[in-house]
Write a protein that holds these residues in place. Structure first.
Motif, short mmCIF file in Angstrom:
data_model
loop_
_atom_site.label_atom_id
_atom_site.label_comp_id
_atom_site.label_asym_id
_atom_site.label_seq_id
_atom_site.Cartn_x
_atom_site.Cartn_y
_atom_site.Cartn_z
N GLU A 172 -5.36 21.63 -9.25
CA GLU A 172 -5.18 21.76 -10.61
C GLU A 172 -5.70 19.37 -10.62
O GLU A 172 -6.07 19.29 -11.80
N GLY A 173 -5.54 19.28 -9.62
CA GLY A 173 -6.00 17.41 -9.48
C GLY A 173 -4.37 16.81 -10.15
O GLY A 173 -3.85 17.44 -10.51
N LEU A 200 0.76 -1.07 0.00
CA LEU A 200 -0.40 -0.02 -0.11
C LEU A 200 0.64 1.12 -0.07
O LEU A 200 1.22 1.51 0.69
N VAL A 201 0.94 1.80 -0.85
CA VAL A 201 2.00 3.00 -1.62
C VAL A 201 1.21 4.36 -1.90
O VAL A 201 -0.01 4.22 -2.39
N VAL A 202 1.30 5.56 -1.08
CA VAL A 202 0.43 6.63 -1.43
C VAL A 202 1.26 7.40 -2.68
O VAL A 202 2.46 7.70 -2.16
N LEU A 203 1.03 8.09 -3.64
CA LEU A 203 1.69 9.19 -4.44
C LEU A 203 1.48 9.86 -4.95
O LEU A 203 0.32 9.98 -5.40
N LEU A 204 2.49 11.11 -5.25
CA LEU A 204 1.07 12.58 -5.02
C LEU A 204 2.15 13.44 -5.66
O LEU A 204 3.24 13.26 -6.29
N ASP A 205 1.04 13.57 -6.81
CA ASP A 205 1.01 14.40 -8.49
C ASP A 205 1.21 16.07 -7.82
O ASP A 205 -0.74 16.33 -8.27
N GLY A 206 2.61 16.67 -7.62
CA GLY A 206 2.18 17.58 -7.21
C GLY A 206 1.68 18.69 -5.99
O GLY A 206 0.86 19.46 -6.12
N ILE A 207 1.79 17.76 -5.12
CA ILE A 207 1.41 17.89 -3.74
C ILE A 207 3.09 19.60 -3.29
O ILE A 207 4.22 18.68 -3.00
N THR A 208 2.47 20.58 -3.51
CA THR A 208 3.98 21.34 -2.82
C THR A 208 3.38 22.65 -1.90
O THR A 208 4.50 23.11 -1.42
N ASP A 209 2.18 22.03 -0.93
CA ASP A 209 2.06 22.46 0.19
C ASP A 209 3.01 21.49 1.43
O ASP A 209 2.42 20.88 1.85
N PRO A 210 3.46 22.04 1.86
CA PRO A 210 4.33 21.56 3.24
C PRO A 210 3.33 21.04 3.53
O PRO A 210 3.56 19.89 4.75
N ARG A 211 2.58 21.53 4.41
CA ARG A 211 1.64 21.07 5.75
C ARG A 211 0.39 20.09 5.29
O ARG A 211 0.32 18.65 5.14
N ASN A 212 0.17 19.80 3.78
CA ASN A 212 -0.24 19.23 2.93
C ASN A 212 0.54 17.83 3.16
O ASN A 212 0.04 16.38 2.90
N PHE A 213 1.30 17.58 2.67
CA PHE A 213 2.38 16.97 2.21
C PHE A 213 2.58 16.23 3.63
O PHE A 213 2.45 14.98 4.11
N GLY A 214 2.88 17.01 5.03
CA GLY A 214 3.02 16.63 6.20
C GLY A 214 2.36 15.48 6.97
O GLY A 214 2.11 14.87 6.98
N ALA A 215 0.55 16.31 6.19
CA ALA A 215 -0.29 16.13 6.68
C ALA A 215 -1.10 14.29 6.30
O ALA A 215 -0.87 13.39 6.88
N ILE A 216 -0.54 14.42 5.26
CA ILE A 216 -0.47 13.11 4.27
C ILE A 216 0.36 11.99 4.57
O ILE A 216 -0.16 10.63 4.59
N ILE A 217 2.01 12.47 4.65
CA ILE A 217 2.79 12.02 5.27
C ILE A 217 2.28 11.33 6.78
O ILE A 217 2.06 9.19 7.02
N ARG A 218 1.75 11.88 8.10
CA ARG A 218 1.41 11.22 8.76
C ARG A 218 0.01 10.19 8.89
O ARG A 218 0.15 9.18 9.78
N SER A 219 -0.69 10.75 8.02
CA SER A 219 -2.48 9.77 7.28
C SER A 219 -1.78 7.87 7.25
O SER A 219 -2.31 7.17 7.78
N ALA A 220 -0.66 8.56 6.35
CA ALA A 220 -0.10 7.34 5.49
C ALA A 220 0.21 6.27 6.80
O ALA A 220 0.32 5.26 6.74
N GLU A 221 1.51 6.75 7.45
CA GLU A 221 1.88 5.98 8.65
C GLU A 221 1.12 5.82 9.92
O GLU A 221 0.36 4.47 9.66
#
Length: 238
Positions: free
Chosen positions: A193-194, A89-110
């Motif tokens: 953009e999606g 189960l891996v999460v691929l991010l396409d153009g997530i440039t906001d660091p808070r969104n990036f960090g929140a996704i890492i947290r949810s993934a873990e």
């Protein structure tokens, strides 16, 4: 790198990535004892000095200097799933440039049991103190990797029998009616953009999160958390 925030700094101390911290005068004694229990040296400072040091007031009264966060490799993520005897189960991010969104996704993934997160080198926020702070320590436990070309990586994953689902608000396929068993990659696009056209075309299917309100879109990190939760329900090791 100056790391700040209670969870990320405590994780760094427990892992031996820092041996000294700056604490703001006036932090509660219970938290001070928790820091001292790691064996770290404590230096006291004012909150204003910490504000100036890290350029934000969101440090929660603690700062430590640590080595820069290191990128993992895609192979590290694949090996992690294999060593656990679990379907990938891996999460691929396409153009997530906001660091808070990036960090929140890492947290949810873990938290929700993903084996790693992958971003494209030129289309992502860097692994920064803001990312680490928002991830609340998850960067210490979850591999986060870069790839030069996300569409090419999707092709490689599909060759390994990984099913690739892209999140798209206009997709016909409902998240709740999707089979998430087996090896899986979830692709999250940038807000507004999606997913890029080529990334969309590489996905095996696009899925949507049903919404009921007047606002039809979700924050990227919230959408990622919902997708991850739905994907992990009922999954069992192969």
């Amino acid at each position: 790198m100056l790391l700040y925030g209670r969870n990320p700094v405590l994780e760094a101390l427990r892992e031996g990535r820092a041996d000294e911290v700056l604490l703001a005068r006036g932090v509660e004694p219970a938290f001070t004892r928790e820091v001292e229990a790691t064996g770290a040296r404590v230096r006291w400072s004012s909150r204003i000095e910490l504000d100036q040091m890290v350029g934000t007031t969101q440090h929660q009264g603690i700062v430590a200097e640590v080595a820069d966060l290191a990128w993992a490799s895609v192979d590290d993520i694949l090996d992690r799933a294999e060593s656990r005897g679990e379907p990938l189960l891996v999460v691929l991010l396409d153009g997530i440039t906001d660091p808070r969104n990036f960090g929140a996704i890492i947290r949810s993934a873990e938290v929700l049991g993903a084996h790693g997160v992958v971003v494209e080198e030129r289309r992502s926020a860097p692994l920064s103190p803001v990312v680490a702070k928002t991830a609340a320590g998850a960067t210490s436990h979850l591999p986060v990797a870069q790839t030069k070309n996300l569409p090419r990586l999707i092709d490689q994953l599909k060759e390994e029998n990984v099913w690739v689902y892209g999140a798209a608000g206009e997709a016909a396929q409902d998240l709740g009616r999707t089979d998430f068993s087996g090896k899986l990659a979830l692709v999250i696009g940038a807000e507004g953009e999606g997913l890029r056209r080529l990334v969309r075309e590489k996905c095996d299917a696009l899925v949507r999160i049903p919404t009921r309100g007047q606002v039809q879109s979700l924050n990227a990190s919230v959408a990622a958390g919902i997708l991850l939760y739905e994907a992990t329900r009922g999954r069992t090791p192969q």
